[in-house]
Scaffold this motif. Structure first.
Motif, PDB file in Angstrom:
ATOM      1  N   SER A  93     -62.688  26.282 -12.100  1.00 51.81           N
ATOM      2  CA  SER A  93     -63.219  27.487 -12.726  1.00 51.81           C
ATOM      3  C   SER A  93     -62.640  28.749 -12.102  1.00 51.81           C
ATOM      4  O   SER A  93     -62.455  29.756 -12.761  1.00 51.81           O
ATOM      5  CB  SER A  93     -64.746  27.504 -12.621  1.00 51.81           C
ATOM      6  N   SER A  94     -62.341  28.684 -10.811  1.00 49.09           N
ATOM      7  CA  SER A  94     -61.806  29.867 -10.145  1.00 49.09           C
ATOM      8  C   SER A  94     -60.328  30.057 -10.431  1.00 49.09           C
ATOM      9  O   SER A  94     -59.823  31.174 -10.471  1.00 49.09           O
ATOM     10  CB  SER A  94     -62.016  29.774  -8.626  1.00 49.09           C
ATOM     11  N   GLY A  95     -59.608  28.920 -10.609  1.00 50.43           N
ATOM     12  CA  GLY A  95     -58.177  28.987 -10.883  1.00 50.43           C
ATOM     13  C   GLY A  95     -57.407  29.652  -9.763  1.00 50.43           C
ATOM     14  O   GLY A  95     -56.387  30.285  -9.984  1.00 50.43           O
ATOM     15  N   ALA A  96     -57.889  29.527  -8.539  1.00 54.50           N
ATOM     16  CA  ALA A  96     -57.248  30.209  -7.417  1.00 54.50           C
ATOM     17  C   ALA A  96     -56.977  29.232  -6.298  1.00 54.50           C
ATOM     18  O   ALA A  96     -57.426  28.105  -6.303  1.00 54.50           O
ATOM     19  CB  ALA A  96     -58.138  31.346  -6.920  1.00 54.50           C
ATOM     20  N   THR A  97     -56.236  29.711  -5.324  1.00 54.44           N
ATOM     21  CA  THR A  97     -55.916  28.868  -4.184  1.00 54.44           C
ATOM     22  C   THR A  97     -57.143  28.677  -3.314  1.00 54.44           C
ATOM     23  O   THR A  97     -57.829  29.620  -2.963  1.00 54.44           O
ATOM     24  CB  THR A  97     -54.793  29.514  -3.356  1.00 54.44           C
ATOM     25  N   ASN A  98     -57.373  27.419  -2.965  1.00 49.23           N
ATOM     26  CA  ASN A  98     -58.477  27.092  -2.082  1.00 49.23           C
ATOM     27  C   ASN A  98     -57.943  27.021  -0.664  1.00 49.23           C
ATOM     28  O   ASN A  98     -57.174  26.127  -0.329  1.00 49.23           O
ATOM     29  CB  ASN A  98     -59.087  25.749  -2.503  1.00 49.23           C
ATOM     30  N   ALA A  99     -58.322  27.972   0.168  1.00 52.88           N
ATOM     31  CA  ALA A  99     -57.789  28.041   1.529  1.00 52.88           C
ATOM     32  C   ALA A  99     -58.402  26.988   2.437  1.00 52.88           C
ATOM     33  O   ALA A  99     -57.952  26.787   3.552  1.00 52.88           O
ATOM     34  CB  ALA A  99     -58.048  29.422   2.119  1.00 52.88           C
ATOM     35  N   GLY A 100     -59.442  26.287   1.965  1.00 51.68           N
ATOM     36  CA  GLY A 100     -60.104  25.283   2.773  1.00 51.68           C
ATOM     37  C   GLY A 100     -59.383  23.951   2.737  1.00 51.68           C
ATOM     38  O   GLY A 100     -58.234  23.840   2.322  1.00 51.68           O
ATOM     39  N   VAL A 101     -60.094  22.912   3.187  1.00 49.89           N
ATOM     40  CA  VAL A 101     -59.540  21.568   3.271  1.00 49.89           C
ATOM     41  C   VAL A 101     -60.195  20.690   2.223  1.00 49.89           C
ATOM     42  O   VAL A 101     -61.406  20.750   2.017  1.00 49.89           O
ATOM     43  CB  VAL A 101     -59.764  20.989   4.678  1.00 49.89           C
ATOM     44  N   SER A 102     -59.385  19.860   1.586  1.00 50.83           N
ATOM     45  CA  SER A 102     -59.891  18.906   0.608  1.00 50.83           C
ATOM     46  C   SER A 102     -59.751  17.491   1.144  1.00 50.83           C
ATOM     47  O   SER A 102     -58.780  17.171   1.839  1.00 50.83           O
ATOM     48  CB  SER A 102     -59.133  19.022  -0.720  1.00 50.83           C
ATOM     49  N   VAL A 103     -60.716  16.664   0.814  1.00 51.67           N
ATOM     50  CA  VAL A 103     -60.626  15.236   1.091  1.00 51.67           C
ATOM     51  C   VAL A 103     -59.944  14.574  -0.102  1.00 51.67           C
ATOM     52  O   VAL A 103     -60.333  14.794  -1.253  1.00 51.67           O
ATOM     53  CB  VAL A 103     -62.017  14.616   1.309  1.00 51.67           C
ATOM     54  N   VAL A 104     -58.911  13.785   0.164  1.00 51.24           N
ATOM     55  CA  VAL A 104     -58.206  13.056  -0.892  1.00 51.24           C
ATOM     56  C   VAL A 104     -58.616  11.593  -0.802  1.00 51.24           C
ATOM     57  O   VAL A 104     -58.457  10.964   0.246  1.00 51.24           O
ATOM     58  CB  VAL A 104     -56.678  13.183  -0.749  1.00 51.24           C
ATOM     59  N   ALA A 105     -59.157  11.048  -1.896  1.00 45.93           N
ATOM     60  CA  ALA A 105     -59.595   9.654  -1.929  1.00 45.93           C
ATOM     61  C   ALA A 105     -58.896   8.935  -3.073  1.00 45.93           C
ATOM     62  O   ALA A 105     -58.954   9.376  -4.219  1.00 45.93           O
ATOM     63  CB  ALA A 105     -61.111   9.573  -2.106  1.00 45.93           C
ATOM     64  N   VAL A 106     -58.205   7.840  -2.756  1.00 44.76           N
ATOM     65  CA  VAL A 106     -57.584   6.995  -3.777  1.00 44.76           C
ATOM     66  C   VAL A 106     -58.520   5.817  -4.012  1.00 44.76           C
ATOM     67  O   VAL A 106     -58.959   5.163  -3.060  1.00 44.76           O
ATOM     68  CB  VAL A 106     -56.202   6.511  -3.328  1.00 44.76           C
ATOM     69  N   THR A 107     -58.837   5.543  -5.272  1.00 42.44           N
ATOM     70  CA  THR A 107     -59.888   4.574  -5.570  1.00 42.44           C
ATOM     71  C   THR A 107     -59.346   3.275  -6.144  1.00 42.44           C
ATOM     72  O   THR A 107     -58.179   3.165  -6.540  1.00 42.44           O
ATOM     73  CB  THR A 107     -60.905   5.169  -6.559  1.00 42.44           C
ATOM     74  N   SER A 108     -60.241   2.295  -6.202  1.00 46.21           N
ATOM     75  CA  SER A 108     -59.903   0.976  -6.727  1.00 46.21           C
ATOM     76  C   SER A 108     -59.617   1.004  -8.218  1.00 46.21           C
ATOM     77  O   SER A 108     -59.086   0.034  -8.767  1.00 46.21           O
ATOM     78  CB  SER A 108     -61.057   0.010  -6.439  1.00 46.21           C
ATOM     79  N   ARG A 109     -59.955   2.080  -8.890  1.00 47.50           N
ATOM     80  CA  ARG A 109     -59.672   2.231 -10.317  1.00 47.50           C
ATOM     81  C   ARG A 109     -58.464   3.138 -10.563  1.00 47.50           C
ATOM     82  O   ARG A 109     -58.336   3.747 -11.621  1.00 47.50           O
ATOM     83  CB  ARG A 109     -60.895   2.788 -11.040  1.00 47.50           C
ATOM     84  N   SER A 110     -57.591   3.213  -9.561  1.00 43.63           N
ATOM     85  CA  SER A 110     -56.326   3.953  -9.682  1.00 43.63           C
ATOM     86  C   SER A 110     -56.536   5.433  -9.977  1.00 43.63           C
ATOM     87  O   SER A 110     -55.764   6.047 -10.724  1.00 43.63           O
ATOM     88  CB  SER A 110     -55.435   3.320 -10.770  1.00 43.63           C
TER      89      SER A 110
END
Length: 319
Positions: A93-110
């Motif tokens: 919704s913000s369409g802007a750069t998030n200066a924070g940290v994101s958790v990346v999770a790869v799942t069993s459903r690809s």
């Protein structure tokens, strides 16, 4: 396997073979991923019950209370975890750069899911092609690119800034990719179910080096021994790396000086003779001596962190 996280003092582990844990934490199910963010001093873990949890751990107080969590839909769980920062989400919704940290999770459903580490709010989703196979492993530098390895030997590069799939590579022997490690800025180490660790150049798309726990004869026949499956890789100082597999052996590899490579087992650590073999653009280094059978009491190494700890202790003892 029992869904329990245990906290150990690394200093005590160096002094004593047996060490009591400083604390325990139950998440339920079977733990499938555990990563640590150094600058934020927090841990993220995942379980096959679909939960992903954020918490802290200290030597003095053990595990903290839960900081944030997310639950995936039924029959879906994270197979591997990582971090990304400075991400751009065109769908947000913000369409802007998030200066924070994101958790990346790869799942069993690809699926590749991006969560805010603050409250585990789902930010974006990437759906990988089912033809790639089941995602097994992931590596990245924590900033802009992650690489995902699958059961069909496909390696997928994902841009974590724009959250899109950008390129795929196919393992030249077609083996399942069981673990990945970022070696240099443009080189990834790829561990396989056959016991090989190959280097992939992201710049050229070629596989210049392949070190094998298999013999040269097994390599030429493409024989797969599940006992040699590579479960963890840890690169140290970008000069050498350690691999660990189902046979409970730690293999120290020095690509610049292969004669310095050796195998560490429960009995001793000694130099192992190797033979080289060139085919097309790849140089293979294979063990000549057969690896001794695994002792029933020897634990298997399943994680990169365990490989680093065990290898560091072994190298210190040898020194």
């Amino acid at each position: 396997e029992d869904g329990t996280l245990r906290l150990f003092d690394a200093g005590s582990l160096r002094k004593n073979a047996v060490c009591r844990s400083r604390g325990t934490r139950s998440q339920g199910g079977r733990i499938t991923g555990l990563v640590y963010h150094e600058s934020l001093d927090c841990l993220v873990s995942s379980s096959d019950n679909g939960s992903i949890q954020v918490f802290r751990a200290t030597k003095a107080h053990g595990f903290s209370d839960l900081l944030a969590s997310a639950d995936l839909p039924a029959d879906e769980y994270a197979t591997c975890l990582g971090f990304a920062k400075g991400c751009y989400s065109g769908s947000s919704s913000s369409g802007a750069t998030n200066a924070g940290v994101s958790v990346v999770a790869v799942t069993s459903r690809s699926r590749v899911l991006f969560f805010s580490i603050v409250d585990m709010h789902l930010q974006d989703t990437i759906c990988l092609r089912t033809s790639y196979g089941r995602p097994i492993s992931m590596t990245g530098d924590g900033s802009t690119i992650v690489a995902i390895g699958t059961s069909t030997g496909t390696l997928v590069l994902v841009d974590t800034r724009f959250r899109i799939e950008i390129k795929t590579y196919r393992h030249f022997l077609g083996h399942a990719i069981t673990c990945l490690e970022t070696y240099t800025t443009d080189t990834i180490l790829v561990g396989t179910a056959a016991g090989d660790v190959c280097s992939l150049s992201l710049r050229t798309g070629k596989w210049p080096t392949c070190v094998c726990a298999r013999s040269l004869q097994q390599l030429k026949s493409n024989e797969v021994n599940r006992r040699l499956r590579v479960n963890a890789i840890a690169s140290l100082r970008s000069a050498y790396f350690i691999s660990a597999g189902n046979d409970s052996m730690l293999r120290y590899w020095d690509l610049d000086h292969l004669e310095n490579s050796y195998v560490v087992n429960a009995v001793d650590s000694s130099a192992t003779p190797y033979s080289s073999y060139r085919l097309n653009d790849t140089v293979y280094y294979c063990e000549n001596a057969p690896v001794p059978p695994r002792s029933p009491s020897s634990p298997r190494v399943y994680s990169r962190a365990a490989a680093v700890a065990a290898a560091s202790a072994a190298i210190s003892d040898a020194a």
